[in-house]
Each structure stands twice: as C-alpha cells, then as structure tokens.
Scaffold this active site. Structure first.
Site, PDB file in Angstrom:
ATOM      1  N   ASP A   1      -6.331  -3.696  -0.466  1.00 41.17           N
ATOM      2  CA  ASP A   1      -6.261  -3.625   0.943  1.00 41.17           C
ATOM      3  C   ASP A   1      -7.718  -3.638   1.610  1.00 41.17           C
ATOM      4  O   ASP A   1      -7.928  -2.956   2.580  1.00 41.17           O
ATOM      5  CB  ASP A   1      -5.504  -2.628   1.567  1.00 41.17           C
ATOM      6  CG  ASP A   1      -5.044  -2.481   2.934  1.00 41.17           C
ATOM      7  OD1 ASP A   1      -5.271  -3.536   3.272  1.00 41.17           O
ATOM      8  OD2 ASP A   1      -4.414  -1.621   3.299  1.00 41.17           O
TER       9      ASP A   1
ATOM     10  N   HIS B   1       0.840  -1.370   0.032  1.00 42.28           N
ATOM     11  CA  HIS B   1      -0.094  -0.086   0.104  1.00 42.28           C
ATOM     12  C   HIS B   1       0.726   1.170  -0.040  1.00 42.28           C
ATOM     13  O   HIS B   1       0.884   2.127   0.934  1.00 42.28           O
ATOM     14  CB  HIS B   1      -0.980   0.142   1.190  1.00 42.28           C
ATOM     15  CG  HIS B   1      -0.500  -0.751   2.588  1.00 42.28           C
ATOM     16  ND1 HIS B   1       0.545   0.089   3.026  1.00 42.28           N
ATOM     17  CD2 HIS B   1      -1.034  -1.529   3.397  1.00 42.28           C
ATOM     18  CE1 HIS B   1       0.660  -0.765   4.385  1.00 42.28           C
ATOM     19  NE2 HIS B   1      -0.238  -1.632   4.375  1.00 42.28           N
TER      20      HIS B   1
END
Lengths: 308, 425
Positions: free
Chosen positions: B307, B234
């Site tokens: 995510d 991320h």
C-alpha cells in the site's frame, strides 16, 4: 530540586516528586497574589508568548496574569481555527514567533499533540495549555494544589470525575495526576462518553453518578460540551442533567467534608445545580486562584531562578 | 540477449520447486531451469547466484504511484524505480490519481508512462465507480480492454451496498476481481488512529476495528449473493482475518492481502504523534499483529502488498489529525516480510507465494512463476545481507516511512524484468 524539563506537555511524563516540587513552588508563590503590590521582578526581561487556537478566556488570562506578576513581558496571539486552516502551517507560525525570541511559548490547540509537535521543533520552552482531547497539565496541577490545600494530602483520597470523559483533556490529565499522587479515581458518565480502556489509565469506571460519588472526598464535574448533543452521544439535556448532573442530594452519599470542583465554565443546571456550585463544599473559585499560582510556578521553574 | 543465473537457490512456489538450479533466460523469457552445470555458459552473461535466492519477480498488488496529478509526491518513473529497488518486477497501481483512473484513456496513459519508464511492469486498477464517488459504475469493459486488471475505489469504501452488489456483478461480467477498501465511514467518524489504549492516552479519536470488520462481513454476504471475485485490500484487524478464513472455508471466491506495517508495527508507533505512523486502516494491537501473521501462515491471507502511499512534508509535517493517511513501503516491504521467515512464521516458499505467485494468480497477470516460457521477471535476494533503512536514500520521491533507521536482514540484490536487469545493488 531543579525542574529540568524544557517543556511541560502532559502529566504522564512527570514523576510524583516533580509534581510535588511544582505544587510546593506554586504554594510559595501564591502569596504574591495577595500583596498590595502583586508583582515581583523574578522574570523581568523574559518574554512569554501565548498562542491560542481555541477560544479560552480563563486559561489565557491566567497565564497572562501569572507572567505579569513575575514581571515577564507577555504577548498574546489568538488564531481562529478557520483562518488556521487556510493560513500558514503551525510550524511556520511557530518559527515566526520563535524568531522574536520568546522564552516560553504557551499553546492551546484543537489538535492533540500540537504542543509536542512544536516542542520538538522549537528551542524555547513549550507549555501545553490544552491540546485536543489529550492533556491539560496545568489544569491538573491546579486541581492537585486545590485538593492538597483543602485536604492536606493527596494520598488515599477518593476522587470522582463525572461527565464527558471521552472528550475531556482535563479528565485524562486529572486521572493521571491524581492516580500518580496516590488517590483512587473513579470516573462516571454515560457509556457513550466513557471510552474503552479507561481502566488502563488506573481509573475505576462506572455509569452511575451515585456509585462514583459514594464515599468521595473530591467530586470533579466536567463541563458538558453542548455541541455533543447533535453527535449521538446524548439523548436530551434534560435527561443528562437528571442522571449525570450533581445535585445537593448526592452530597449525602459523599464524605461529609467532600469538596466540589469544576474546571469551568459552568453549565449551571446541566452538569451542576446552582445550589451545589455556590454551596459550602464548592472550591471552584479557589481552583481559579490556584491556576494563577500553578502557572507562576511553571514559568518560574522553566525560565526563572538559576536558568535566568 | 541471453542470461544465465547460475547456482542460486530457486524458490518457485508455482511449481513447488525449492532447489539449487541454473536459470536460462532467452528473448525475455525463461528458457530453461536445470540442475547446476547442465546449461553451458556459451558466452552468455553469467550471473553468479550462489548464496542468493532466485524467485519469480515480486509483485506488489497495491501501490499508489500518484501519476497523473500528484507528481510532486511520486511519478510512475520514480514509483517504479522504488519498486525495482525493492525487488518488485510488477506493481498494481490504484486508481485514486487526479483525475481518478475511471476510464480507458487514463489507463492507457498510465501504461504509456510505465513503458517509457521501462522499469517494473505496471498493472492499472480501474475505479469501481465514476470518480470513485460511489454513485455510478465506471466502464469496466472499456477499462479492461485498455489494460485494467481489477477495479477498486481504494482510498474510499463503497458505502452503498446496492452499488457494491452491482459492481461485483458487473466485474464478474468481465471476469475481473474487485478490490475492496473495507471501512464503514460512519463508524470511523473523525478517527485518526486505532481505537484502543493508545488512542485514549494520546487523546486522538479512534477508528474501531469494527469499522473494517463490519464492511468485510457485508461484502462477504454480497459475494455469496452475486458470485464473482472479491479481493480484500489491506487487512489489519483480528476479526477481519477470522471472517475471511471462515468465508474461504465456506467456499467463497475471496482473497485478501495485508501489508508489512500490519505485521511489523502496532499502534504504539503513533506515540509521540509520529505522522509517518498515520495510515488507514490504522496500525492496531499486538493481538491483531498475531492474527495477521496467523492468517498469512494458514492462507486466510493470500498476499503481502505494501500500500505504498507517498506523501511529502506538505501532507505529513503537520499536527497528527491534520496529516494525511499513508506510508511508503516498496523499498522496505521485502526486508520486513523476510523477518516472518526468520521468525519461523512463514517458509521462504510461502513468502514468495504471498509476494509473487498469489498476486499474479489473483490479478490474472503473467509472472509469479519461473516455468519455462514465462516472462523472465526474476528477483535475486540475499537473505543474509544486513542493511539499515535510510529513507533519505530512497528511490521514491517521498520519505514518509516509519521504518527509518531500522536494521533489516535480507534484501533484493538484482531485479530482472523481461530478461533485462533493471536494478542491481
């Protein structure tokens, strides 16, 4: 002019005309507090609930007196932060309070945005009495009123705000309020307490107290929260006081008729010397008096008058 | 069972293929990819795919399925249902379950639940450290044998640089990648959103980009020392992209992913204290969004992974600072990512690479290709379909989606796993 908002959450969303209207209303209601019988029936039968998730004497009392002078019924709920963590959620508390049919809920909360959270969910009006680091709109309004009374205007004044800007909701709301009304705001403090992007709020930024107060019409000192000491924002209190505490000698740099303000409570000898706090330039107690007037005005504008 | 996908635009970056082709599936595998009309229908089920794009099944290499332990937020069944509804044929499941997936038994449990769900493939990621507590290495060899494809303490950084060094070395021993959650916790402090103009206005404590960048810098330095494979999870910040680009140019074996919210939203989304926009790393600025897109364009960033982090109203319907970090993305990831193609940031082939081929390569798992003999994991995408995101109709159990009510163009219309149609519009 009519105040059309259900809630008072911050200064950012108010336009200058609305602010003037609030100040004018406060100025006219102020006289009530000087009468032998300090009470008018304007809000009789209305209920004002104050909910404080942070300790406060001044602001809570100020709201309570304001409501009582307008004959509203008041109810105070103080919630210790520790029990809030374990206990019911903010929304459950709020729904329970709303079930008792208050007209306005005054909330102080340690979490920025908590009043907005309630305002979205509740039918009654919500007044933000200070949320986290975010905003303290009635403080900014009473500061404006105090300065307007002392100076006769807000436009074109030099306003210096000194201290822990990063952790101050008063500073955020004051910067917005004074800037909106045409004052020039300079903030000063150690760089650890000056968050990045302060310029985007319209303030001039400096690390020098002397620079900030030079030519100032208004000097606003912020309370240093002593718990910041252990958090790497400061070295020692002694040094803070030496470089960022307001002393008599600084007044020579300011306009001769400069006024000194402080949202209280004072750390005497830390951010402000006793000579300055108690001196001729100080309007600190006038701020407290105006606090009641501004809160009366807000309650009146939100639930009084034609809205009765 | 035999399927013929006929007349679709096949986009298979693993073979630089972008042409109208028929795809034949037999026994769960790709049996042939040929010019249209060459493969006879012969009584097979024919899927007419004219006007559709046929890609190797999408792979999301970073999701939280919450099972075991937090099944009220998501389960492997509902999470993989959300995956296939979003066009994903496989997901990599992060180990921050309760208990943490730091051993072979939990890895096997996750795989069993995935088999029972029989929807998307689930690739468990094991924990870097026991309990993801950052103290001692977990059993990488055991977990690999049980089916783990990588190691990560995702949700937490590895704060101790010595442990990170040893983890890189130990993962190299078993030839698996480490997936790093890059965040300096001391620098983050009590931060709840990106530190910038908006955090100042909202009075919310900030998380500076430096909290991410400084850790990436540390881990790249460690990777230089240890060798092995490091994958950075991320990526959200401008400076992070630059560091990774530079490290790749210097020959380091580093890969990286970003998430759709980092190129679709900025910290402006937090205004109004919307807790669905509270995510870690935080939504940053327009300059960061531009850098993320640039990184996807030039290959500094290899993969798009959403995510997917399900939370319920118990964690989200709270004051902003009290709310949990995380948002769900499996059912919006493709639609948001296709905007990059519509805006000319990525070619369709680059997008499919970022959402299928590259994740397969990074994790060393099957898929990411339509080469003959590969598992028949295939996604059919209608590039023109306009749709409005309605979180209330999600297959996921959770609703923490900041994209509710957005209109998106492009949607997966069929998801095929191992030759079986597991989802269709």
């Amino acid at each position: 002019m009519e105040f059309r908002r259900k809630d008072l959450l911050g200064i950012a969303e108010l336009d200058p005309d609305e602010i003037r209207h609030i100040l004018d209303t406060a100025a006219s209601l102020k006289e009530i507090s000087t009468r032998p019988i300090k009470k008018v029936p304007t809000l009789r039968g209305k209920t004002v609930v104050t909910v404080f998730y942070e300790p406060s004497t001044r602001t809570r009392m100020s709201f309570e007196i304001a409501a009582k002078r307008l004959s509203a019924d008041t109810l105070n709920l103080t919630v210790a932060a520790s029990s809030a963590v374990k206990g019911e959620t903010l929304s459950d508390t709020a729904y329970n309070l709303e079930a008792m049919q208050p007209d306005v809920l005054v909330i102080r909360h340690y979490a920025s945005g908590a009043p907005h959270y309630l305002a979205r969910r509740l039918k009654c009006g919500v007044i933000n009495a200070g949320d986290g680091l975010h905003a303290h709109p009635t403080q900014a309004l009473l500061d404006l009123l105090t300065v307007r009374e002392a100076k006769g205007r807000l436009d074109g004044l030099n306003v210096a705000i000194i201290g822990d800007i990063a952790h101050s909701r008063v500073a955020r709301s004051d910067i917005q309020a004074f800037t909106k009304m045409g004052s020039r705001v300079t903030v000063a403090g150690p760089a650890t307490m000056l968050p990045p992007y302060l310029e985007s709020l319209g303030a001039r930024v400096t690390c020098s107290l002397e620079e900030a107060v030079t030519g100032a019409d208004v000097i606003m000192m912020l309370r240093l929260q002593l718990e910041r000491m252990g958090q790497m924002f400061l070295s020692t209190l002694r040094e803070y006081s030496r470089f960022f505490g307001l002393a008599l000698r600084h007044l020579e740099l300011a306009q001769p008729d400069a006024i000194i303000m402080h949202p209280g409570p004072l750390n005497r000898g830390v951010e402000i010397s006793p000579e300055v706090a108690d001196g001729a330039h100080s309007v600190i107690l006038e701020q407290v008096t105006n606090g009641v007037a501004v809160r009366m005005a807000m309650l009146y504008l939100m639930i009084g008058g034609e809205k009765a | 069972m035999s399927l013929l996908i006929s007349g679709g635009l096949v986009v298979d970056p693993s073979r630089n293929l972008e042409a109208v082709q028929d795809v034949l599936i037999e026994n769960g595998k790709i049996a042939a990819v040929e010019s249209p009309g060459t493969i006879p229908a012969d009584g097979r089920r024919v899927i007419a795919a004219a006007n559709l794009v046929v890609t190797p099944g999408l792979i999301d290499m970073h999701v939280h399925l919450r099972e075991p332990g937090e099944e009220y937020k998501e389960s492997i069944l509902t999470g993989t249902r959300a995956a296939v509804a979003g066009g994903f044929t496989a997901v990599a499941a992060m180990p921050n379950t309760k208990p943490v997936n730091d051993n072979a038994a939990i890895t096997r449990f996750i795989l069993e639940q995935a088999r029972a769900a029989d929807l998307a493939r689930v690739y468990p990621v094991g924990a870097i450290s026991m309990g993801s507590a950052g103290q001692t290495l977990s059993e990488y060899g055991d977990q690999k044998e049980a089916g783990a494809v990588a190691f990560s303490d995702d949700g937490h950084p590895v704060m101790n640089p010595m442990l990170m060094r040893r983890a890189l070395e130990y993962a190299r021993t078993f030839d698996l990648p480490l997936i790093a959650h890059e965040e300096d916790l001391d620098l983050r402090g009590d931060g709840v959103m990106h530190e910038g103009r908006i955090s100042l206005e909202l009075g919310l404590r900030g998380i500076p980009s430096a909290a991410e960048e400084a850790m990436i810098f540390r881990d790249l330095a460690l990777l230089q020392l240890t060798g092995g494979r490091l994958h950075i999870a991320h990526v959200s910040a401008f400076g992070s992209v630059a560091l990774i680009r530079q490290a790749k140019a210097a020959g380091l074996t580093v890969t990286a992913e970003t998430a759709p919210h980092y190129f679709s939203l900025t910290d402006e989304a937090v205004k109004g204290y919307d807790t669905n926009a509270k995510v870690n790393p935080p939504l940053r600025t327009a300059a960061d969004v531009a850098a993320i897109k640039e990184g996807l364009m030039d290959g500094a960033l290899d993969a798009i992974a959403c995510d997917h982090a399900p939370h319920t109203s118990l964690e989200k319907d709270l004051e902003f600072e009290a709310a949990a970090f995380g948002l769900i993305g499996l059912e919006t990831s493709l639609g948001l990512s296709l905007k990059l193609v519509q805006d000319g940031v990525l070619t369709l082939a680059q997008l499919v690479a970022a959402m299928s081929t590259n994740p397969a390569r990074i994790l060393g798992i099957p898929g990411g290709t339509l080469a003959v003999g590969s598992p028949a994991d295939i996604t059919l995408i209608d590039l023109n379909r306009q749709w409005t995101v309605d979180a209330n109709t999600f297959a996921s159990k959770s609703r923490n989606c900041p994209f509710h009510d957005w209109t998106l163009q492009g949607k997966a219309v069929m998801t095929i796993v191992g030759g079986k149609v597991v989802w269709e519009v």
